[in-house]
Structure formats: structure tokens, C-alpha cells
Motif scaffolding. Structure first.
Motif, mmCIF file in Angstrom:
data_model
loop_
_atom_site.group_PDB
_atom_site.id
_atom_site.type_symbol
_atom_site.label_atom_id
_atom_site.label_comp_id
_atom_site.label_asym_id
_atom_site.label_seq_id
_atom_site.Cartn_x
_atom_site.Cartn_y
_atom_site.Cartn_z
ATOM 1 N N ARG B 20 -18.947 16.053 3.868
ATOM 2 C CA ARG B 20 -20.082 16.963 3.780
ATOM 3 C C ARG B 20 -21.359 16.144 3.966
ATOM 4 N N ARG B 21 -22.192 16.550 4.921
ATOM 5 C CA ARG B 21 -23.475 15.873 5.113
ATOM 6 C C ARG B 21 -24.399 16.198 3.939
ATOM 7 N N VAL B 22 -25.169 15.204 3.522
ATOM 8 C CA VAL B 22 -26.089 15.367 2.394
ATOM 9 C C VAL B 22 -27.442 14.788 2.768
ATOM 10 N N ASP B 23 -28.485 15.588 2.617
ATOM 11 C CA ASP B 23 -29.824 15.041 2.815
ATOM 12 C C ASP B 23 -30.518 14.944 1.473
ATOM 13 N N TRP B 24 -31.546 14.135 1.423
ATOM 14 C CA TRP B 24 -32.216 13.831 0.158
ATOM 15 C C TRP B 24 -32.680 15.078 -0.579
ATOM 16 N N ASP B 25 -33.134 16.039 0.182
ATOM 17 C CA ASP B 25 -33.759 17.187 -0.472
ATOM 18 C C ASP B 25 -32.744 18.161 -1.077
ATOM 19 N N SER B 42 -25.193 15.865 -6.326
ATOM 20 C CA SER B 42 -25.325 16.981 -7.253
ATOM 21 C C SER B 42 -24.583 18.183 -6.683
ATOM 22 N N GLY B 43 -24.281 19.119 -7.541
ATOM 23 C CA GLY B 43 -23.552 20.307 -7.110
ATOM 24 C C GLY B 43 -24.247 21.063 -6.001
ATOM 25 N N ASN B 44 -25.567 20.960 -5.963
ATOM 26 C CA ASN B 44 -26.340 21.664 -4.941
ATOM 27 C C ASN B 44 -25.973 21.219 -3.524
ATOM 28 N N ALA B 45 -25.377 20.035 -3.401
ATOM 29 C CA ALA B 45 -24.963 19.564 -2.074
ATOM 30 C C ALA B 45 -23.714 20.284 -1.583
ATOM 31 N N PHE B 46 -23.078 21.060 -2.453
ATOM 32 C CA PHE B 46 -21.800 21.685 -2.104
ATOM 33 C C PHE B 46 -21.879 23.212 -2.203
ATOM 34 N N GLN B 47 -23.019 23.725 -1.825
ATOM 35 C CA GLN B 47 -23.205 25.176 -1.853
ATOM 36 C C GLN B 47 -22.569 25.840 -0.646
ATOM 37 N N ASP B 48 -22.195 27.091 -0.849
ATOM 38 C CA ASP B 48 -21.738 27.926 0.269
ATOM 39 C C ASP B 48 -22.936 28.436 1.072
ATOM 40 N N TYR B 49 -22.656 28.829 2.303
ATOM 41 C CA TYR B 49 -23.567 29.748 2.998
ATOM 42 C C TYR B 49 -23.545 31.050 2.205
ATOM 43 N N ASP B 50 -24.678 31.751 2.157
ATOM 44 C CA ASP B 50 -24.627 33.058 1.507
ATOM 45 C C ASP B 50 -23.973 34.069 2.456
ATOM 46 N N CYS B 63 -18.874 30.496 2.476
ATOM 47 C CA CYS B 63 -18.016 29.325 2.617
ATOM 48 C C CYS B 63 -18.925 28.122 2.869
ATOM 49 N N MET B 64 -18.321 26.958 2.853
ATOM 50 C CA MET B 64 -19.086 25.722 2.984
ATOM 51 C C MET B 64 -18.581 24.939 4.197
ATOM 52 N N SER B 65 -19.485 24.550 5.058
ATOM 53 C CA SER B 65 -19.126 23.740 6.232
ATOM 54 C C SER B 65 -18.769 22.323 5.827
ATOM 55 N N VAL B 66 -17.736 21.792 6.456
ATOM 56 C CA VAL B 66 -17.341 20.413 6.251
ATOM 57 C C VAL B 66 -16.810 19.868 7.571
ATOM 58 N N ALA B 67 -16.630 18.549 7.597
ATOM 59 C CA ALA B 67 -15.900 17.921 8.697
ATOM 60 C C ALA B 67 -14.516 17.576 8.154
ATOM 61 N N LEU B 68 -13.494 17.943 8.888
ATOM 62 C CA LEU B 68 -12.128 17.679 8.438
ATOM 63 C C LEU B 68 -11.720 16.267 8.849
ATOM 64 N N GLY B 69 -11.335 15.468 7.869
ATOM 65 C CA GLY B 69 -10.929 14.101 8.162
ATOM 66 C C GLY B 69 -9.737 14.048 9.097
ATOM 67 N N VAL B 70 -8.796 14.958 8.913
ATOM 68 C CA VAL B 70 -7.597 14.945 9.743
ATOM 69 C C VAL B 70 -7.961 15.243 11.197
ATOM 70 N N ALA B 71 -8.959 16.082 11.403
ATOM 71 C CA ALA B 71 -9.384 16.429 12.760
ATOM 72 C C ALA B 71 -10.212 15.308 13.390
ATOM 73 N N LEU B 72 -10.992 14.635 12.584
ATOM 74 C CA LEU B 72 -11.757 13.483 13.083
ATOM 75 C C LEU B 72 -10.792 12.398 13.548
ATOM 76 N N LEU B 73 -9.818 12.144 12.695
ATOM 77 C CA LEU B 73 -8.847 11.083 12.996
ATOM 78 C C LEU B 73 -8.067 11.401 14.263
ATOM 79 N N ALA B 74 -7.690 12.672 14.427
ATOM 80 C CA ALA B 74 -6.908 13.090 15.601
ATOM 81 C C ALA B 74 -7.673 12.848 16.903
ATOM 82 N N ARG B 75 -8.990 12.817 16.782
ATOM 83 C CA ARG B 75 -9.821 12.588 17.977
ATOM 84 C C ARG B 75 -10.305 11.156 18.073
#
Lengths: 171, 157
Positions: B20-25, B42-50, B63-75
Motif C-alpha cells: 500500500r502506498r503511503v504519503d506523509w499526509d 497509522s490506520g488512516n493509511a489503510f482506508q477504503d474508497y467510499d 475497498c482498498m487499492s493495493v499492489a499484489l506481491g504475487v502479481a508483481l513477482l510474476a512480472r
């Protein structure tokens, strides 16, 4: 940005531990936040500072956040919504008596704000959500070291003053 | 709609990570982090889209956007690929196992599902979703934060 600091001036007062506690609020009456539990106030003596000194860093942070553009969090996050800032000022004005330290102020994806206080024993988050036009858009999440957890609208959080006092303590 | 229904994809192994990408703000800004130190997640970094944003993006609910490690590795990519285009961001990781077995601070279970949701820009893209209806509660975001670590930390300095 509207004028954000309360016009009243807080007088510094000394808070003593145990039976010698004295807290003078704006009206010169006892502040119930200091009387709810012996455990709330740490044993020791400390000076309450003028509210504007405590709130200024929070508002500076909000000014910084207000400059963020749409989609600045890489997940399509919205810019800070003006109504949220207005509500923040209201919240701070109502709760400044029980805020002991500066919170971490963060943006939400909807253009709202989260104020978070955390120390060894407590975590409290106050979220201001721009969506619904009612007081329920301000929500509280609280947890403590005993496993207690509470989440809901701020209007329903009868222990908010106490928990904010606890979570914002500089332990 | 990009995804019709949420369904935990068991082809995504428990022993992989999501990122999950995290920016300072999202985590209190630099002023909340002492100079030279690693920022606290902080928990705020792991919020869903409304609900509204999620549907705009083609998802059936929050839901919450993430990058899948298994998919990164496959590529043939490393996790760093997830922030390649995002200067100044950190990257948090959470194990898929921890998400599926997630518990709140009070001990009650709040399992999360993980599924792939590839996009043209991010073929490794996935989403994490809560089985409870509505946007993920703060208690659950905090629970995720508790089991998350930095993959690429934000450092104040």
C-alpha cells in the motif's frame, strides 16, 4: 481561511494532583473533565497554556493540507473540503479544555481530516468526514491498553472529554 | 463494472504480501515524526474508497487499492515498482495471511478478503475488502496497521 482562533483569552492555571486539584474553566467553575476519575490526571503539577498556543500548530497543519490538490495521495484522494475546516474549528473550540498535546493531523481520501492522539495507554482518533451534513459526520475511535474499544458518532461518545484527556496526555 | 462481486481469491497465497502506498499526509505529516526517524504508520493509511468513489472506479462497494506481491513477482518486479512513479511515497506491506485472519483490538475477528483487480496502468493491482458492509471502520483500519510493516519507509530527513 476564516479567523480560526477563539477570541477569549484563557488564564493560565495550575493543576495539582489528588485533592488539591484546581481547574478553573472559562466561567470560573469546576471543569468536569478533571473530576471524572483520579486516574485521568497524572500525579504531578503542570501548567495549562493559553488555548491559542495549543491550537495554532493544528491550524498551521490544516493550512498546509488545504494546499493539496485532488488525487494527491495516488489513490484519487480529494482535496480538503472547506466544510471540514469549519467543523474542525468548532470541534477544537468545544474540546480545547481537554486537549493536552498536538494531534497528528491527516487527510482522508474523501477530503476530510483525522486528528489522532496516541500514547502508551490510549489511542483516540477524531474523524471529520465531509459527506453527510449532520453531527454524525464526526466520528470517534478509541482504544486503550485493556482492550477496550469504542467507535461511533462523536455525539454519542459520552466519554469523549475523558478519553481525549487520557489519549492526549504526554506520557 | 470492473468487478461484479467481491470474493476472496485463494489463488493469492497466504504467504505473500500486499503493498500500500503511503504519503506523509495520510500519517500525520512530517511534523508528527522526529527528524531522522522512521514515520509511524497509522490506520488512516489503510482506508477504503467510499461507496461513491468505489463505484466510480468500477467496484461493487468500498475497498482498498493495493499492489499484489504475487502479481508483481510474476512480472519480474520488486515491490518498489508500486511506487516507481510516486516520488516521496513510502510503501507499507501486509501479509495476506494476516489480513484473512485479522482481529480487532478487542479480539473480535474482522477478516479481510483479497482479490486481483488489474488495471492497464497497474497489472498487479488488487483490492482488499471488508466482509462487513460499508466502508471499513476505523477499528479495522487500525487493526490492519497493527499487522503492517514498512517495505520502503518514510523517513523524516
Amino acid at each position: 481561511m476564516p479567523s480560526v482562533l477563539p477570541s477569549r483569552v484563557r488564564h493560565s492555571s495550575v493543576i495539582m494532583a489528588s485533592r488539591e486539584r484546581l481547574e478553573t474553566g472559562r466561567s470560573g467553575t469546576w471543569n468536569p473533565a478533571t473530576l471524572t476519575s483520579r486516574e485521568i490526571l497524572p500525579a504531578g503539577c503542570f501548567i495549562r497554556v493559553d488555548a491559542s498556543a495549543r491550537l495554532a500548530p493544528i491550524l498551521e497543519r490544516v493550512v498546509d493540507l488545504s494546499r493539496r490538490q485532488e488525487d494527491c495521495d495516488s489513490y484519487g484522494g480529494r482535496a480538503l473540503q472547506p466544510r471540514v475546516v469549519t467543523q474542525l474549528i468548532d470541534v477544537l473550540a468545544q474540546l480545547d479544555d481537554v486537549i493536552q498535546t498536538e494531534p497528528a493531523v491527516s487527510m482522508t481520501g474523501e477530503g476530510g481530516l483525522v486528528l489522532a492522539w496516541e500514547n502508551e495507554g490510549y489511542l483516540l482518533e477524531l474523524s471529520i468526514d465531509p459527506a453527510p451534513p449532520s453531527r454524525s459526520e464526526i466520528t470517534v475511535y478509541f482504544e486503550d491498553a485493556s482492550g477496550t474499544e469504542w467507535e461511533g458518532p462523536a455525539a454519542d461518545c459520552h466519554a469523549l472529554d475523558k478519553w481525549l484527556w487520557q489519549a492526549s496526555a504526554a506520557i | 463494472m470492473l468487478i461484479q462481486t467481491f470474493a476472496d481469491d485463494l489463488r493469492i497465497p497466504d504467504d505473500t504480501f500486499v503493498y500500500r502506498r503511503v504519503d506523509w499526509d495520510r500519517i500525520g505529516g512530517r511534523r508528527s515524526c522526529p527528524p531522522g526517524e522512521v514515520a509511524r504508520l497509522s490506520g488512516n493509511a489503510f482506508q477504503d474508497y467510499d461507496e461513491e468513489k468505489a463505484r466510480e472506479l468500477g467496484y461493487p462497494g468500498p475497498c482498498m487499492s493495493v499492489a499484489l506481491g504475487v502479481a508483481l513477482l510474476a512480472r519480474g518486479h520488486t515491490p518498489r515498482q508500486a511506487i516507481e512513479k510516486y516520488q516521496g511515497y513510502g510503501l507499507a506491506r501486509v501479509s495476506v495471511a494476516a489480513l484473512r485472519r485479522l482481529r480487532r483490538h478487542n479480539g473480535s475477528p474482522c477478516p479481510q478478503g483479497v482479490m486481483a483487480a488489474p488495471t492497464e496502468a497497474e497489472p498487479w493491482h488488487g483490492v482488499v475488502f471488508d466482509y462487513e458492509p460499508g466502508k471499513r471502520k476505523g477499528a479495522v483500519c487500525t487493526a490492519i496497521c497493527r499487522v503492517a510493516q514498512w517495505e520502503i519507509p518514510l523517513i523524516n530527513g
